[in-house]
Motif scaffolding. Structure first.
Motif, PDB file in Angstrom:
ATOM      1  N   VAL A 121       0.180 -12.477 -10.947  1.00 19.10           N
ATOM      2  CA  VAL A 121      -0.582 -11.566 -10.013  1.00 19.10           C
ATOM      3  C   VAL A 121      -0.653 -10.167 -11.047  1.00 19.10           C
ATOM      4  O   VAL A 121       0.526  -9.684 -11.481  1.00 19.10           O
ATOM      5  CB  VAL A 121       0.387 -11.050  -8.745  1.00 19.10           C
ATOM      6  CG1 VAL A 121      -0.290 -10.152  -8.106  1.00 19.10           C
ATOM      7  CG2 VAL A 121       0.465 -12.360  -8.023  1.00 19.10           C
ATOM      8  N   ASP A 122      -1.592  -9.636 -11.354  1.00 15.17           N
ATOM      9  CA  ASP A 122      -1.962  -8.578 -11.899  1.00 15.17           C
ATOM     10  C   ASP A 122      -2.347  -7.390 -10.892  1.00 15.17           C
ATOM     11  O   ASP A 122      -3.189  -7.063 -10.470  1.00 15.17           O
ATOM     12  CB  ASP A 122      -3.116  -8.718 -12.689  1.00 15.17           C
ATOM     13  CG  ASP A 122      -3.325  -7.422 -13.890  1.00 15.17           C
ATOM     14  OD1 ASP A 122      -2.684  -6.510 -13.461  1.00 15.17           O
ATOM     15  OD2 ASP A 122      -4.044  -7.383 -14.812  1.00 15.17           O
ATOM     16  N   PRO A 123      -1.158  -6.466 -10.757  1.00 12.97           N
ATOM     17  CA  PRO A 123      -1.337  -5.416  -9.627  1.00 12.97           C
ATOM     18  C   PRO A 123      -2.193  -4.327 -10.145  1.00 12.97           C
ATOM     19  O   PRO A 123      -2.617  -3.238  -9.330  1.00 12.97           O
ATOM     20  CB  PRO A 123      -0.013  -4.810  -9.546  1.00 12.97           C
ATOM     21  CG  PRO A 123       1.130  -5.877 -10.086  1.00 12.97           C
ATOM     22  CD  PRO A 123       0.219  -6.416 -11.264  1.00 12.97           C
ATOM     23  N   SER A 124      -2.504  -4.248 -11.454  1.00 16.24           N
ATOM     24  CA  SER A 124      -3.709  -3.293 -11.788  1.00 16.24           C
ATOM     25  C   SER A 124      -5.160  -3.522 -11.662  1.00 16.24           C
ATOM     26  O   SER A 124      -6.042  -2.745 -11.646  1.00 16.24           O
ATOM     27  CB  SER A 124      -3.638  -3.169 -13.396  1.00 16.24           C
ATOM     28  OG  SER A 124      -3.978  -4.152 -14.025  1.00 16.24           O
ATOM     29  N   VAL A 125      -5.148  -4.678 -11.093  1.00 15.03           N
ATOM     30  CA  VAL A 125      -6.796  -5.222 -10.742  1.00 15.03           C
ATOM     31  C   VAL A 125      -7.191  -4.424  -9.492  1.00 15.03           C
ATOM     32  O   VAL A 125      -6.419  -4.670  -8.511  1.00 15.03           O
ATOM     33  CB  VAL A 125      -6.878  -6.497 -10.611  1.00 15.03           C
ATOM     34  CG1 VAL A 125      -8.239  -7.202 -10.147  1.00 15.03           C
ATOM     35  CG2 VAL A 125      -6.574  -7.391 -11.894  1.00 15.03           C
ATOM     36  N   PRO A 126      -8.178  -3.805  -9.430  1.00 16.73           N
ATOM     37  CA  PRO A 126      -8.461  -3.094  -8.238  1.00 16.73           C
ATOM     38  C   PRO A 126      -8.667  -4.035  -6.987  1.00 16.73           C
ATOM     39  O   PRO A 126      -9.085  -5.040  -7.136  1.00 16.73           O
ATOM     40  CB  PRO A 126      -9.756  -2.345  -8.438  1.00 16.73           C
ATOM     41  CG  PRO A 126      -9.886  -2.029  -9.754  1.00 16.73           C
ATOM     42  CD  PRO A 126      -9.031  -3.096 -10.542  1.00 16.73           C
ATOM     43  N   GLY A 127      -8.035  -3.953  -5.895  1.00 18.50           N
ATOM     44  CA  GLY A 127      -7.973  -4.599  -4.524  1.00 18.50           C
ATOM     45  C   GLY A 127      -6.775  -5.406  -4.345  1.00 18.50           C
ATOM     46  O   GLY A 127      -6.590  -6.086  -3.631  1.00 18.50           O
ATOM     47  N   SER A 129      -2.872  -6.112  -4.064  1.00 19.11           N
ATOM     48  CA  SER A 129      -1.681  -5.532  -3.692  1.00 19.11           C
ATOM     49  C   SER A 129      -0.685  -6.638  -3.450  1.00 19.11           C
ATOM     50  O   SER A 129      -0.842  -7.704  -3.005  1.00 19.11           O
ATOM     51  CB  SER A 129      -1.692  -4.583  -2.408  1.00 19.11           C
ATOM     52  OG  SER A 129      -2.220  -5.265  -1.375  1.00 19.11           O
ATOM     53  N   LEU A 130       0.592  -6.136  -3.284  1.00 17.23           N
ATOM     54  CA  LEU A 130       1.782  -6.883  -2.822  1.00 17.23           C
ATOM     55  C   LEU A 130       2.378  -6.292  -1.716  1.00 17.23           C
ATOM     56  O   LEU A 130       2.744  -5.026  -1.690  1.00 17.23           O
ATOM     57  CB  LEU A 130       2.789  -7.201  -3.923  1.00 17.23           C
ATOM     58  CG  LEU A 130       2.410  -7.766  -5.220  1.00 17.23           C
ATOM     59  CD1 LEU A 130       3.226  -7.345  -6.592  1.00 17.23           C
ATOM     60  CD2 LEU A 130       2.394  -9.493  -4.928  1.00 17.23           C
ATOM     61  N   GLY A 178      14.488  -5.079   3.235  1.00 14.05           N
ATOM     62  CA  GLY A 178      13.069  -5.482   3.487  1.00 14.05           C
ATOM     63  C   GLY A 178      12.210  -4.140   4.093  1.00 14.05           C
ATOM     64  O   GLY A 178      12.661  -3.272   4.855  1.00 14.05           O
ATOM     65  N   ARG A 179      11.142  -3.902   3.244  1.00 13.82           N
ATOM     66  CA  ARG A 179      10.437  -2.718   3.472  1.00 13.82           C
ATOM     67  C   ARG A 179       8.969  -3.163   3.450  1.00 13.82           C
ATOM     68  O   ARG A 179       8.519  -3.704   2.493  1.00 13.82           O
ATOM     69  CB  ARG A 179      10.563  -1.541   2.521  1.00 13.82           C
ATOM     70  CG  ARG A 179       9.882  -0.236   2.980  1.00 13.82           C
ATOM     71  CD  ARG A 179      10.022   0.998   2.226  1.00 13.82           C
ATOM     72  NE  ARG A 179       9.355   2.190   2.801  1.00 13.82           N
ATOM     73  CZ  ARG A 179       8.226   2.573   3.412  1.00 13.82           C
ATOM     74  NH1 ARG A 179       7.177   1.528   2.867  1.00 13.82           N
ATOM     75  NH2 ARG A 179       8.283   3.752   3.799  1.00 13.82           N
ATOM     76  N   ASP A 180       8.276  -2.950   4.613  1.00 15.01           N
ATOM     77  CA  ASP A 180       6.994  -3.338   4.699  1.00 15.01           C
ATOM     78  C   ASP A 180       6.130  -2.076   4.520  1.00 15.01           C
ATOM     79  O   ASP A 180       6.313  -1.014   4.742  1.00 15.01           O
ATOM     80  CB  ASP A 180       6.842  -3.891   6.015  1.00 15.01           C
ATOM     81  CG  ASP A 180       5.125  -4.205   6.244  1.00 15.01           C
ATOM     82  OD1 ASP A 180       4.296  -3.511   6.577  1.00 15.01           O
ATOM     83  OD2 ASP A 180       4.801  -5.475   6.193  1.00 15.01           O
ATOM     84  N   VAL A 181       4.812  -2.136   3.707  1.00 17.05           N
ATOM     85  CA  VAL A 181       3.794  -0.733   3.683  1.00 17.05           C
ATOM     86  C   VAL A 181       3.668  -0.344   4.760  1.00 17.05           C
ATOM     87  O   VAL A 181       3.609   1.256   4.952  1.00 17.05           O
ATOM     88  CB  VAL A 181       2.858  -1.486   2.647  1.00 17.05           C
ATOM     89  CG1 VAL A 181       2.114  -0.112   2.328  1.00 17.05           C
ATOM     90  CG2 VAL A 181       3.243  -1.868   1.355  1.00 17.05           C
ATOM     91  N   GLU A 182       3.380  -0.811   5.689  1.00 17.60           N
ATOM     92  CA  GLU A 182       2.826  -0.245   7.112  1.00 17.60           C
ATOM     93  C   GLU A 182       3.960   0.055   7.861  1.00 17.60           C
ATOM     94  O   GLU A 182       4.079   1.108   8.593  1.00 17.60           O
ATOM     95  CB  GLU A 182       1.675  -1.048   7.637  1.00 17.60           C
ATOM     96  CG  GLU A 182       0.317  -1.349   6.982  1.00 17.60           C
ATOM     97  CD  GLU A 182       0.445  -2.159   5.932  1.00 17.60           C
ATOM     98  OE1 GLU A 182       1.341  -3.227   6.007  1.00 17.60           O
ATOM     99  OE2 GLU A 182      -0.414  -2.264   5.027  1.00 17.60           O
ATOM    100  N   ARG A 183       4.823  -1.070   7.960  1.00 19.06           N
ATOM    101  CA  ARG A 183       5.914  -0.779   9.001  1.00 19.06           C
ATOM    102  C   ARG A 183       7.276  -0.188   8.677  1.00 19.06           C
ATOM    103  O   ARG A 183       7.999   0.439   9.515  1.00 19.06           O
ATOM    104  CB  ARG A 183       6.447  -2.182   9.763  1.00 19.06           C
ATOM    105  CG  ARG A 183       5.181  -2.828  10.414  1.00 19.06           C
ATOM    106  CD  ARG A 183       5.848  -4.376  10.539  1.00 19.06           C
ATOM    107  NE  ARG A 183       6.821  -4.516  11.415  1.00 19.06           N
ATOM    108  CZ  ARG A 183       7.481  -5.457  11.721  1.00 19.06           C
ATOM    109  NH1 ARG A 183       7.193  -6.640  10.961  1.00 19.06           N
ATOM    110  NH2 ARG A 183       8.262  -5.741  12.605  1.00 19.06           N
ATOM    111  N   LEU A 426       6.983 -12.854   0.617  1.00 20.25           N
ATOM    112  CA  LEU A 426       5.913 -12.041  -0.288  1.00 20.25           C
ATOM    113  C   LEU A 426       4.569 -12.134  -0.104  1.00 20.25           C
ATOM    114  O   LEU A 426       4.048 -13.339  -0.313  1.00 20.25           O
ATOM    115  CB  LEU A 426       6.391 -12.251  -1.787  1.00 20.25           C
ATOM    116  CG  LEU A 426       5.883 -11.343  -2.842  1.00 20.25           C
ATOM    117  CD1 LEU A 426       6.285  -9.701  -2.497  1.00 20.25           C
ATOM    118  CD2 LEU A 426       5.680 -11.763  -3.843  1.00 20.25           C
ATOM    119  N   GLN A 427       3.739 -11.287   0.306  1.00 21.37           N
ATOM    120  CA  GLN A 427       2.302 -11.424   0.639  1.00 21.37           C
ATOM    121  C   GLN A 427       1.628 -10.775  -0.492  1.00 21.37           C
ATOM    122  O   GLN A 427       1.661  -9.732  -0.944  1.00 21.37           O
ATOM    123  CB  GLN A 427       2.211 -10.592   1.826  1.00 21.37           C
ATOM    124  CG  GLN A 427       0.501 -10.774   2.258  1.00 21.37           C
ATOM    125  CD  GLN A 427       0.371  -9.766   3.471  1.00 21.37           C
ATOM    126  OE1 GLN A 427       1.038  -8.762   3.859  1.00 21.37           O
ATOM    127  NE2 GLN A 427      -0.411 -10.238   4.255  1.00 21.37           N
TER     128      GLN A 427
END
Length: 435
Positions: A121-127, A129-130, A178-183, A426-427
C-alpha cells in the motif's frame, strides 16, 4: 523476493516436492469471490482439514494467544540449511487499485511449505488511505467482510486484514489500542498491549507504543488504566463509554466482586456511585469501574460532584490499531521464537519507499504450515520492512481484496475452514481524487 541457493540435491528435491504440492492449489488463481465466500483454494483441496499441519505427529507447542490452538513445533534445522534448500514459486501480482497491489507466492524449505499473500500500500498515492475497521460496539465481533462493508465502515474499501488480538472467550473486545479516523479513540490501555501501527496527522505511518493518556481534572491522582477494555487492570480504574455497548458486570473485573466500584458521570457530574456492577444496561455517560485501590479512590466521590474525564492517545495519531509484538524495530529483528508455527498476520513499513506492507501466511494446512515469529520477521525484512508488527493470527488470519468485478473476496485460506468473527481489522480505502 528472496534469492535462494541450493546446498544439496537431496534437500532441494525435498523442498521442490513440497512447493509443487503447495502450488497445486495455485496462488495465482485468486478468483473474484462473492462477499463472505472462502477462496477456491479451500474448496479445491478436500484432502485438507482445518488444523491439519505438515505433520500431524509433530510435537505441539504453546497455544496461540487468541484462539488457544497449539502450534506445531518446527524441526530444529540450521538456518543456513533451510535458506539454502528453500524454493519459491514466481510471485503473481495484481493491481487492486491505484497505490494498492496484491502479490501471492508459495515457498518451501525442509520445514515444509508456506503460502504468502502480500498487500503493498502506497499512502502517498492520492485517494489511498488506511483506517481502523471495527464493529458498531467495541465489545462485539464480526467477520472481516462485514467489518469492511460500507454499512459498517463506509465506502471505498479495496482491501483489509484482521487486526488486534481479542478476548475471544468472553467479551470479544480487543486487547489493545484502537483509534478510528471518524469515531476517534475507541479503546486503549495505559500499559501492556500498546504496540501499534498508527498513522499521524500528516498521513505518515509508524509503528511503536501507543498507550492511553487519561485523566480526571478534579482528581489528578486517579489512575486511569483502561478505556473500553475486556478487563480493568487490578488496582486500576477503567473508563467505559457508549462505544463499548451495554455494561458487562463483573466480566470486566475478571470475576472479582469484592473491592470493586462503579461511578457514573453524566454532563460532567457524578450521578451514581455503587459497589455493585450492573450488567446488560446501556451506558449513558461515562462509566468508571475501579478494582482494589482504584475502587477505594472512586469511593471518595460523592453524587453531584463535578468530574471532567478526558482521554486520548500518546502521540496523537489519526488512526491506530494494536498487535502484540514488534517484529522489527529500526531494521533489527526483535523476536526470538523460531519453533512455534501458526498462521500469521503482520504489518510493516518500508522507509525507503514509504509503502506499508501487509502480509498473511496461511497455516494449519497440509500445504502451508504457517510461520514462526522469527520466520515472519525475516520475511518482512526481506520484503523491505524497516519496522514491523505482529497482528492477531491463528484462525483470525484473513486477507480481503477487491476483485476485477469490484466485489470484496477472501484471498487466503483461514485455518478454521470458515470465516472467524474478529474484533477489528485494518481497512485500506481508495477514493478517486475529486470523486
Amino acid at each position: 523476493m528472496r534469492a535462494r541457493l541450493s546446498l544439496t540435491a537431496g534437500a532441494l528435491a525435498a523442498a521442490l516436492s513440497l512447493v509443487t504440492a503447495a502450488a497445486a492449489a495455485g496462488p495465482g488463481s485468486a478468483p473474484d469471490h462473492a462477499r463472505n465466500d472462502l477462496p477456491s483454494d479451500l474448496r479445491r483441496d478436500p484432502g485438507s482439514t482445518p488444523g491439519s499441519g505438515p505433520d500431524l505427529r509433530a510435537e505441539r507447542g504453546p497455544a496461540h494467544t487468541s484462539d488457544g490452538q497449539p502450534g506445531l513445533l518446527a524441526p530444529v534445522l540450521p538456518r543456513l540449511l533451510r535458506q539454502g534448500a528453500a524454493t519459491s514459486t514466481d510471485p503473481v501480482r495484481s493491481t487492486v487499485s491505484p497505490g494498492v497491489t496484491l502479490t501471492r507466492w508459495d515457498e518451501a524449505d525442509p520445514r515444509g511449505a508456506q503460502r504468502f499473500s502480500l498487500l503493498t500500500v502506497d499512502p502517498s498515492v492520492p485517494g489511498v488511505s488506511l483506517d481502523y475497521a471495527g464493529p458498531r460496539r467495541v465489545s462485539g465481533t464480526a467477520t472481516l467482510p462485514t467489518l469492511l462493508s460500507p454499512a459498517y465502515n463506509g465506502p471505498g474499501t479495496v482491501a483489509g486484514v484482521n487486526g488486534d488480538f481479542f478476548d475471544i472467550g468472553d467479551t470479544g473486545a480487543p486487547l489493545g489500542t484502537g483509534r478510528d479516523v471518524e469515531r476517534g479513540v475507541l479503546h486503549a490501555r495505559l500499559s501492556g498491549w500498546t504496540s501499534s501501527f498508527a498513522v499521524d496527522r500528516q498521513g505518515r505511518p509508524w509503528i511503536g507504543e501507543v498507550p492511553l493518556r487519561a485523566s480526571v481534572k478534579q482528581r489528578p491522582g486517579l489512575r486511569i488504566t483502561n478505556l473500553n477494555s475486556p478487563f480493568v487492570e487490578p488496582g486500576g480504574i477503567g473508563i467505559y463509554t457508549a462505544a463499548w455497548g451495554t455494561t458487562s458486570g463483573y466480566r470486566v473485573t475478571s470475576g472479582q466482586k469484592r473491592g470493586v466500584r462503579m461511578v457514573l458521570v453524566r454532563g460532567g457530574k457524578v450521578v451514581r456511585t455503587r459497589a455493585k456492577l450492573p450488567s446488560g444496561q446501556p451506558i449513558r455517560g461515562v462509566l468508571l469501574v475501579g478494582r482494589g485501590p482504584g475502587a477505594k479512590a472512586l469511593g471518595t466521590l460523592r453524587k453531584g460532584a463535578r468530574l471532567d474525564v478526558t482521554w486520548g492517545l500518546q502521540g496523537g495519531p489519526r488512526m491506530a490499531i494494536s498487535g502484540n509484538k514488534v517484529l522489527i524495530r529500526e531494521g533489527l529483528v526483535e523476536v526470538v521464537d523460531d519453533r512455534v508455527m501458526h498462521p500469521r498476520t503482520a504489518i510493516g513499513i518500508d522507509r525507503d519507499t514509504g509503502e506499508v506492507l501487509v502480509l498473511v501466511v496461511d497455516g494449519r494446512w497440509t500445504w502451508s504450515r504457517g510461520a514462526t515469529m522469527v520466520e515472519l520477521a525475516a520475511t518482512m525484512a526481506d520484503l523491505g520492512a524497516d519496522e514491523a508488527l505482529n497482528l492477531d493470527g491463528g484462525g483470525s488470519t484473513t486477507m480481503i481484496t477487491r476483485g476485477a468485478d469490484g466485489r470484496l473476496g477472501v484471498v487466503n485460506a483461514p485455518s478454521d475452514g470458515s470465516l472467524r468473527k474478529v474484533a477489528n481489522g485494518l481497512q485500506v480505502r481508495y477514493r478517486p481524487p475529486g470523486g
